[in-house]
Design a protein around this motif. Structure first.
Motif, short mmCIF file in Angstrom:
data_model
loop_
_atom_site.label_atom_id
_atom_site.label_comp_id
_atom_site.label_asym_id
_atom_site.label_seq_id
_atom_site.Cartn_x
_atom_site.Cartn_y
_atom_site.Cartn_z
N MET A 1 1.74 9.25 -4.63
CA MET A 1 2.13 7.87 -4.38
C MET A 1 1.56 6.99 -5.48
SD MET A 1 1.41 5.63 -0.95
CE MET A 1 2.00 6.96 0.03
N GLU A 2 2.35 6.16 -6.04
CA GLU A 2 1.90 5.28 -7.12
C GLU A 2 1.35 3.97 -6.58
OE1 GLU A 2 4.78 4.58 -10.14
OE2 GLU A 2 5.31 6.69 -10.28
N LYS A 3 0.48 3.38 -7.38
CA LYS A 3 -0.08 2.07 -7.06
C LYS A 3 1.06 1.08 -6.81
CE LYS A 3 -2.57 -1.49 -9.47
NZ LYS A 3 -3.30 -1.84 -10.64
N GLY A 4 0.93 0.28 -5.77
CA GLY A 4 1.95 -0.71 -5.46
C GLY A 4 2.93 -0.25 -4.40
N ASN A 5 2.94 1.06 -4.08
CA ASN A 5 3.78 1.55 -3.00
C ASN A 5 3.16 1.18 -1.67
OD1 ASN A 5 5.62 2.68 -4.75
ND2 ASN A 5 4.76 4.73 -4.61
N TYR A 6 3.93 1.38 -0.61
CA TYR A 6 3.44 1.06 0.72
C TYR A 6 3.35 2.32 1.56
CZ TYR A 6 3.96 -3.85 -0.30
OH TYR A 6 3.81 -5.09 -0.84
N ARG A 7 2.35 2.38 2.42
CA ARG A 7 2.23 3.46 3.40
C ARG A 7 2.84 2.97 4.69
NH1 ARG A 7 -3.48 6.66 2.92
NH2 ARG A 7 -2.77 7.85 1.15
N GLU A 8 3.77 3.73 5.21
CA GLU A 8 4.39 3.36 6.48
C GLU A 8 3.34 3.37 7.60
OE1 GLU A 8 7.41 2.10 7.29
OE2 GLU A 8 7.59 1.98 5.11
N LYS A 22 2.54 -0.38 7.08
CA LYS A 22 2.97 -1.10 5.88
C LYS A 22 1.82 -1.67 5.06
CE LYS A 22 7.56 -1.56 7.30
NZ LYS A 22 8.85 -1.85 6.94
N LYS A 24 -0.26 -1.81 1.57
CA LYS A 24 0.02 -1.62 0.15
C LYS A 24 -1.07 -0.76 -0.49
CE LYS A 24 1.09 -4.10 -4.09
NZ LYS A 24 1.29 -5.39 -4.72
N THR A 44 -7.99 6.72 -1.25
CA THR A 44 -6.93 5.72 -1.36
C THR A 44 -7.45 4.39 -0.84
OG1 THR A 44 -5.25 7.42 -0.96
CG2 THR A 44 -4.55 5.14 -0.74
#
Length: 117
Positions: A1-8, A22, A24, A44
């Motif tokens: 997962m890249e920086k700036g993505n969101y975890r559901e 959600k 970040k 993370t």
């Protein structure tokens, strides 16, 4: 997962508001840990999707971290002791910086070995 993505869905809830959806992703790292260390290798840091609090989103339990900090590194009570001459130097330094009546906020000083006297 890249920086700036969101975890559901986060591994743990936000310590401020309890939200766990959600969030970040701000930073991710993979550590190489010795085999006896029972902590996740992935670290993370997320920002809460509700209140913005930044925190470590880890699947590790409080008990796992208590074990780690208590027994496996220089911060624990059973960790290595400072050499007496270094201990004296720390006390001299502290004596020149602070008065006995001063209040000290210990943030990130491990076991507080420099603040014990």
């Amino acid at each position: 997962m890249e920086k700036g993505n969101y975890r559901e869905k986060a591994n743990r809830c936000c310590p401020i508001c309890g939200n766990n959806i959600k969030n970040k992703v701000l930073w991710e790292s993979k550590e190489i840990l010795p085999e006896q260390i029972m902590l996740p290798e992935e670290i993370t840091v997320v920002s809460c999707g509700n209140c913005g609090m930044c925190y470590s989103d880890t699947p590790a339990t409080v008990e796992q971290y208590d074990e780690y900090y208590g027994n496996n590194n220089i911060y624990g009570s059973r960790s290595l002791k400072l050499a007496p001459e270094l201990d004296r130097e720390l006390m001299l330094l502290a004596g020149n910086m602070f008065e006995k009546s001063d209040m000290i906020l210990d943030m990130g000083s491990g076991g507080g070995i420099g603040c014990m006297r």
